[in-house]
Write a protein that holds these residues in place. Structure first.
Motif, PDB file in Angstrom:
ATOM      1  N   GLU A  82      30.949 -55.466  -8.241  1.00  0.00           N
ATOM      2  CA  GLU A  82      31.130 -55.058  -6.843  1.00  0.00           C
ATOM      3  C   GLU A  82      32.342 -55.742  -6.212  1.00  0.00           C
ATOM      4  O   GLU A  82      33.070 -55.145  -5.421  1.00  0.00           O
ATOM      5  CB  GLU A  82      29.849 -55.397  -6.072  1.00  0.00           C
ATOM      6  N   ASP A  83      32.571 -56.986  -6.577  1.00  0.00           N
ATOM      7  CA  ASP A  83      33.685 -57.743  -6.005  1.00  0.00           C
ATOM      8  C   ASP A  83      35.050 -57.172  -6.379  1.00  0.00           C
ATOM      9  O   ASP A  83      36.040 -57.434  -5.691  1.00  0.00           O
ATOM     10  CB  ASP A  83      33.610 -59.212  -6.449  1.00  0.00           C
ATOM     11  N   GLU A  84      35.122 -56.409  -7.453  1.00  0.00           N
ATOM     12  CA  GLU A  84      36.393 -55.849  -7.906  1.00  0.00           C
ATOM     13  C   GLU A  84      36.803 -54.590  -7.137  1.00  0.00           C
ATOM     14  O   GLU A  84      37.906 -54.095  -7.318  1.00  0.00           O
ATOM     15  CB  GLU A  84      36.309 -55.508  -9.401  1.00  0.00           C
ATOM     16  N   ILE A  85      35.911 -54.088  -6.313  1.00  0.00           N
ATOM     17  CA  ILE A  85      36.178 -52.821  -5.619  1.00  0.00           C
ATOM     18  C   ILE A  85      36.443 -53.101  -4.151  1.00  0.00           C
ATOM     19  O   ILE A  85      35.630 -53.724  -3.463  1.00  0.00           O
ATOM     20  CB  ILE A  85      34.989 -51.851  -5.809  1.00  0.00           C
ATOM     21  N   LYS A  86      37.575 -52.626  -3.663  1.00  0.00           N
ATOM     22  CA  LYS A  86      37.981 -52.886  -2.285  1.00  0.00           C
ATOM     23  C   LYS A  86      37.230 -52.018  -1.277  1.00  0.00           C
ATOM     24  O   LYS A  86      36.912 -52.463  -0.189  1.00  0.00           O
ATOM     25  CB  LYS A  86      39.485 -52.664  -2.148  1.00  0.00           C
ATOM     26  N   ASP A  87      36.948 -50.769  -1.628  1.00  0.00           N
ATOM     27  CA  ASP A  87      36.306 -49.833  -0.707  1.00  0.00           C
ATOM     28  C   ASP A  87      34.797 -50.077  -0.674  1.00  0.00           C
ATOM     29  O   ASP A  87      34.032 -49.472  -1.415  1.00  0.00           O
ATOM     30  CB  ASP A  87      36.610 -48.392  -1.131  1.00  0.00           C
ATOM     31  N   LYS A  88      34.376 -50.983   0.211  1.00  0.00           N
ATOM     32  CA  LYS A  88      32.959 -51.360   0.282  1.00  0.00           C
ATOM     33  C   LYS A  88      32.086 -50.215   0.802  1.00  0.00           C
ATOM     34  O   LYS A  88      30.904 -50.154   0.492  1.00  0.00           O
ATOM     35  CB  LYS A  88      32.770 -52.600   1.155  1.00  0.00           C
ATOM     36  N   GLU A  89      32.671 -49.317   1.581  1.00  0.00           N
ATOM     37  CA  GLU A  89      31.897 -48.173   2.086  1.00  0.00           C
ATOM     38  C   GLU A  89      31.421 -47.296   0.926  1.00  0.00           C
ATOM     39  O   GLU A  89      30.346 -46.718   0.982  1.00  0.00           O
ATOM     40  CB  GLU A  89      32.733 -47.330   3.060  1.00  0.00           C
ATOM     41  N   ALA A  90      32.244 -47.211  -0.113  1.00  0.00           N
ATOM     42  CA  ALA A  90      31.878 -46.402  -1.284  1.00  0.00           C
ATOM     43  C   ALA A  90      30.749 -47.035  -2.082  1.00  0.00           C
ATOM     44  O   ALA A  90      30.164 -46.392  -2.950  1.00  0.00           O
ATOM     45  CB  ALA A  90      33.102 -46.193  -2.177  1.00  0.00           C
ATOM     46  N   LEU A  91      30.432 -48.281  -1.766  1.00  0.00           N
ATOM     47  CA  LEU A  91      29.397 -49.002  -2.500  1.00  0.00           C
ATOM     48  C   LEU A  91      28.092 -49.115  -1.719  1.00  0.00           C
ATOM     49  O   LEU A  91      27.283 -50.004  -1.968  1.00  0.00           O
ATOM     50  CB  LEU A  91      29.897 -50.408  -2.858  1.00  0.00           C
ATOM     51  N   ALA A  92      27.851 -48.195  -0.813  1.00  0.00           N
ATOM     52  CA  ALA A  92      26.611 -48.223  -0.032  1.00  0.00           C
ATOM     53  C   ALA A  92      25.393 -48.242  -0.952  1.00  0.00           C
ATOM     54  O   ALA A  92      24.401 -48.927  -0.683  1.00  0.00           O
ATOM     55  CB  ALA A  92      26.551 -47.031   0.920  1.00  0.00           C
ATOM     56  N   PHE A  93      25.476 -47.534  -2.081  1.00  0.00           N
ATOM     57  CA  PHE A  93      24.336 -47.465  -2.998  1.00  0.00           C
ATOM     58  C   PHE A  93      23.968 -48.846  -3.548  1.00  0.00           C
ATOM     59  O   PHE A  93      22.806 -49.122  -3.826  1.00  0.00           O
ATOM     60  CB  PHE A  93      24.592 -46.470  -4.135  1.00  0.00           C
ATOM     61  N   VAL A  94      24.952 -49.741  -3.677  1.00  0.00           N
ATOM     62  CA  VAL A  94      24.677 -51.097  -4.154  1.00  0.00           C
ATOM     63  C   VAL A  94      23.862 -51.852  -3.099  1.00  0.00           C
ATOM     64  O   VAL A  94      22.865 -52.519  -3.416  1.00  0.00           O
ATOM     65  CB  VAL A  94      25.979 -51.860  -4.481  1.00  0.00           C
ATOM     66  N   THR A  95      24.257 -51.721  -1.854  1.00  0.00           N
ATOM     67  CA  THR A  95      23.533 -52.381  -0.766  1.00  0.00           C
ATOM     68  C   THR A  95      22.131 -51.800  -0.628  1.00  0.00           C
ATOM     69  O   THR A  95      21.168 -52.528  -0.386  1.00  0.00           O
ATOM     70  CB  THR A  95      24.304 -52.232   0.557  1.00  0.00           C
ATOM     71  N   GLY A  96      21.998 -50.492  -0.811  1.00  0.00           N
ATOM     72  CA  GLY A  96      20.684 -49.866  -0.793  1.00  0.00           C
ATOM     73  C   GLY A  96      19.793 -50.410  -1.899  1.00  0.00           C
ATOM     74  O   GLY A  96      18.596 -50.647  -1.699  1.00  0.00           O
ATOM     75  N   PHE A  97      20.381 -50.649  -3.060  1.00  0.00           N
ATOM     76  CA  PHE A  97      19.615 -51.211  -4.168  1.00  0.00           C
ATOM     77  C   PHE A  97      19.202 -52.651  -3.867  1.00  0.00           C
ATOM     78  O   PHE A  97      18.076 -53.060  -4.175  1.00  0.00           O
ATOM     79  CB  PHE A  97      20.414 -51.151  -5.478  1.00  0.00           C
ATOM     80  N   ARG A  98      20.086 -53.424  -3.255  1.00  0.00           N
ATOM     81  CA  ARG A  98      19.736 -54.796  -2.873  1.00  0.00           C
ATOM     82  C   ARG A  98      18.524 -54.781  -1.931  1.00  0.00           C
ATOM     83  O   ARG A  98      17.616 -55.607  -2.054  1.00  0.00           O
ATOM     84  CB  ARG A  98      20.910 -55.486  -2.181  1.00  0.00           C
ATOM     85  N   CYS A  99      18.520 -53.831  -1.017  1.00  0.00           N
ATOM     86  CA  CYS A  99      17.405 -53.693  -0.085  1.00  0.00           C
ATOM     87  C   CYS A  99      16.119 -53.375  -0.846  1.00  0.00           C
ATOM     88  O   CYS A  99      15.072 -53.988  -0.616  1.00  0.00           O
ATOM     89  CB  CYS A  99      17.722 -52.604   0.943  1.00  0.00           C
TER      90      CYS A  99
END
Length: 195
Positions: free
Chosen positions: A54-71
């Protein structure tokens, strides 16, 4: 299973070709699959891989699914405070307008977080909205989590009849997967059977 082999292959190819977003997405699919199977060890391995990339990707908005998984992971660990924190971030990252699928998932997460408080009673309208959303999107995406939250919410308000109806409609009409229900859904169905 075949789908985990496919995602492992996709992950390896993405890594070999320096495509971090594709690698994160494959790791997410694997972490999610193992979570649904109740395989915490492999789910955590792939979640750690996903978080590392996740840290390698600048566009954090595109990674919403990662945050959803953390939840979702915080919910499964029954850490309500952490789940709320990730939920807030997930909601922000999703932005708007939201797709029917993302809206359904967001509502299921929100209800699941609150269900961690044993005395909390779901709002009937929110549960009805989730049921409607499940009927609308459940045939397009794996929705065992959403179905389980629907059943659990109905059981919490002592509406066994509608919980049973939701379970029956999902399992025998809406659900497209032919595999065994996810661990959380199986638990919800056992609770329903015990009422």
């Amino acid at each position: 299973s075949d789908h985990t082999k496919a995602f492992r292959f996709a992950f390896a190819k993405a890594q070999a070709n320096n495509l971090p977003f594709h690698a994160v997405h494959s790791a997410w699919q694997l972490a999610q699959s193992f979570l649904e199977e109740g395989n915490d060890k492999d789910s955590n391995i792939w979640a750690d891989e996903m978080y590392r990339l996740e840290d390698e990707i600048k566009d954090k908005e595109a990674l919403a699914f990662v945050t959803g998984f953390r939840c979702r992971m915080a919910i499964e660990l029954e850490n309500q405070a952490l789940a709320r924190e990730h939920f807030t971030e997930y909601s922000k990252r999703l932005g708007s307008p939201r797709t029917a699928v993302s809206h359904s998932h967001l509502l299921a997460l929100e209800l699941a977080i609150e269900l961690l408080s044993k005395e909390w009673q779901p709002d009937v309208v929110a549960v009805q909205i989730l049921e409607k959303s499940l009927r609308k999107t459940g045939g397009f995406v794996p929705s065992d989590f959403i179905a389980s939250v629907t059943i659990e919410s109905r059981l919490r308000i002592r509406d066994t009849r509608n919980a049973a109806t939701a379970a029956e409609q999902y399992l025998f009409g809406i659900r497209r997967q032919k595999c065994t229900p996810a661990v959380r859904l199986a638990k919800s169905l056992r609770e329903l059977g015990g009422t």
